[in-house]
Design an enzyme around this catalytic site. Structure first.
Site, PDB file in Angstrom:
ATOM      1  N   GLY A  71      -7.639   9.053  -0.529  1.00  0.00           N
ATOM      2  CA  GLY A  71      -8.088   9.879   0.592  1.00  0.00           C
ATOM      3  C   GLY A  71      -8.153  11.363   0.281  1.00  0.00           C
ATOM      4  O   GLY A  71      -8.242  12.189   1.181  1.00  0.00           O
TER       5      GLY A  71
ATOM      6  N   GLU B  25      -3.567   2.086  -7.429  1.00  0.00           N
ATOM      7  CA  GLU B  25      -4.013   3.210  -6.607  1.00  0.00           C
ATOM      8  C   GLU B  25      -3.104   4.406  -6.870  1.00  0.00           C
ATOM      9  O   GLU B  25      -2.015   4.496  -6.274  1.00  0.00           O
ATOM     10  CB  GLU B  25      -3.940   2.850  -5.122  1.00  0.00           C
ATOM     11  CG  GLU B  25      -4.851   1.713  -4.718  1.00  0.00           C
ATOM     12  CD  GLU B  25      -5.225   1.810  -3.251  1.00  0.00           C
ATOM     13  OE1 GLU B  25      -6.414   1.935  -2.966  1.00  0.00           O
ATOM     14  OE2 GLU B  25      -4.326   1.795  -2.405  1.00  0.00           O
TER      15      GLU B  25
ATOM     16  N   SER C 213     -10.248   7.185  -3.573  1.00  0.00           N
ATOM     17  CA  SER C 213     -11.480   7.972  -3.501  1.00  0.00           C
ATOM     18  C   SER C 213     -12.656   7.342  -4.247  1.00  0.00           C
ATOM     19  O   SER C 213     -13.447   8.045  -4.877  1.00  0.00           O
ATOM     20  CB  SER C 213     -11.223   9.407  -3.981  1.00  0.00           C
ATOM     21  OG  SER C 213     -10.286  10.048  -3.118  1.00  0.00           O
TER      22      SER C 213
ATOM     23  N   HIS D 195       0.856  -1.199   0.000  1.00  0.00           N
ATOM     24  CA  HIS D 195       0.000   0.000   0.000  1.00  0.00           C
ATOM     25  C   HIS D 195       0.891   1.249   0.000  1.00  0.00           C
ATOM     26  O   HIS D 195       1.963   1.255   0.616  1.00  0.00           O
ATOM     27  CB  HIS D 195      -0.910  -0.006   1.231  1.00  0.00           C
ATOM     28  CG  HIS D 195      -1.979   1.032   1.159  1.00  0.00           C
ATOM     29  ND1 HIS D 195      -1.732   2.348   1.453  1.00  0.00           N
ATOM     30  CD2 HIS D 195      -3.282   0.960   0.784  1.00  0.00           C
ATOM     31  CE1 HIS D 195      -2.851   3.055   1.276  1.00  0.00           C
ATOM     32  NE2 HIS D 195      -3.806   2.225   0.869  1.00  0.00           N
TER      33      HIS D 195
ATOM     34  N   GLY E 235     -11.233   2.757   0.678  1.00  0.00           N
ATOM     35  CA  GLY E 235     -10.807   3.180   2.009  1.00  0.00           C
ATOM     36  C   GLY E 235     -11.938   3.880   2.741  1.00  0.00           C
ATOM     37  O   GLY E 235     -12.822   3.248   3.319  1.00  0.00           O
ATOM     38  N   GLY E 236     -11.952   5.204   2.679  1.00  0.00           N
ATOM     39  CA  GLY E 236     -12.908   6.016   3.441  1.00  0.00           C
ATOM     40  C   GLY E 236     -14.357   5.589   3.277  1.00  0.00           C
ATOM     41  O   GLY E 236     -15.102   5.477   4.262  1.00  0.00           O
TER      42      GLY E 236
HETATM   43  P1  PGA Z   1      -9.683   6.024  -0.151  1.00  0.00           P
HETATM   44  O1  PGA Z   1      -8.517   5.038   0.341  1.00  0.00           O
HETATM   45  O2  PGA Z   1     -10.750   5.157  -0.787  1.00  0.00           O
HETATM   46  O3  PGA Z   1     -10.144   6.671   1.105  1.00  0.00           O
HETATM   47  O4  PGA Z   1      -9.076   6.970  -1.128  1.00  0.00           O
HETATM   48  C1  PGA Z   1      -8.017   4.042  -0.505  1.00  0.00           C
HETATM   49  C2  PGA Z   1      -6.917   3.326   0.187  1.00  0.00           C
HETATM   50  O5  PGA Z   1      -6.585   3.656   1.340  1.00  0.00           O
HETATM   51  O6  PGA Z   1      -6.335   2.405  -0.387  1.00  0.00           O
END
Ligand code: PGA
Length: 236
Positions: free
Chosen positions: A159, A153, A198, A84, A219-220
């Site tokens: 995020g 990613e 995101s 990650h 994530g979020g």
């Molecule tokens: P996010 O996080 O969806 O909040 O952008 C993705 C991740 O932490 O891999």
């Protein structure tokens, strides 16, 4: 690094019923280490699998503060996220270390969700494809394709509320698929490539409409039951 035990239980008790009927997607939750035990217990009677967010590559021994692939497997994890961007940037994990972790995880039968992605500076200087190629080749060096899921990613989208456009996502995913074909031949067509950064209930349908996007790493928006359930139940 989110949720305490009571919050975790409230989440899973709300989320699991919402996705009980989903049969055409693999649903995986990767909570922090402290929640794996209670989560494993709750997931026993569901269609949801468990993942670790990270691990060390040794099986056991004097590695204070670390968790081994054997421990993840023992507690009920079928998957582990490796590479990650937060591990790479905040904890200085290198491609070589990630390669060792991937090999160890596979040796213990874990499916690997292997993250790759470029930073904003790398994208703006036209180095996206070089970075992805390096991360894939070094991370997967001498690793067979079985049990490997790639997660693309873009670091600038994690995020931040900024998502890659569908054109940007598809372009990167197609590039990754082509590199996987260089490494693994026809097996690359069957390998799953997830998009992350995101992802929300509002944009999941567009993300999943890309030909080379096979799923999402969320994530979020995964932390609220209704929002994650809507993402799992995307429509094309
Ligand atoms: P996010 O996080 O969806 O909040 O952008 C993705 C991740 O932490 O891999």
């Amino acid at each position: 690094m989110n949720k305490k035990i009571d919050e975790c239980l409230a989440f899973i008790d709300a989320f699991a019923p919402l996705v009980r009927d989903v049969a055409d997607a693999d649903i995986v939750i990767a909570p922090p280490y402290t929640l794996l035990h209670v989560m494993a217990d709750r997931l026993k009677t569901t269609n949801i699998s468990l993942a670790g967010q990270n691990m060390f590559y040794e099986e056991k021994g004097a590695f204070t503060g670390e968790i081994s692939p054997a421990m993840l497997s023992d507690i009920g994890c079928e998957y582990v996220i490796l590479g990650h961007s937060e591990r790479r940037t905040i904890f200085a994990e290198t491609d070589d270390l990630i390669n060792k972790k991937i090999r160890a995880g596979r040796n213990f039968g874990l499916e690997i969700i292997f993250c790759v992605g470029e930073t904003l500076a790398e994208r703006e200087s036209g180095r996206t494809f070089d970075v992805l190629k390096r991360q894939l080749q070094a991370g997967l060096k001498d690793i067979p394709h079985g049990g490997i899921v790639i997660a693309y990613e873009p670091v600038w989208a994690i995020g931040t509320g900024k998502t890659a456009t569908t054109a940007e996502a598809q372009e990167a995913h197609e590039f990754i698929r082509t590199r996987l074909a260089d490494m693994y031949g026809t097996a690359a067509a069957e390998m799953r490539i997830l998009y992350g950064g995101s992802v929300t209930p509002e944009n999941i349908d567009a993300v999943m409409s890309c030909a080379d996007v096979d799923g999402a790493l969320v994530g979020g928006a995964s932390m609220k039951a209704e929002s994650f359930a809507r993402i799992v139940k995307f429509s094309k």
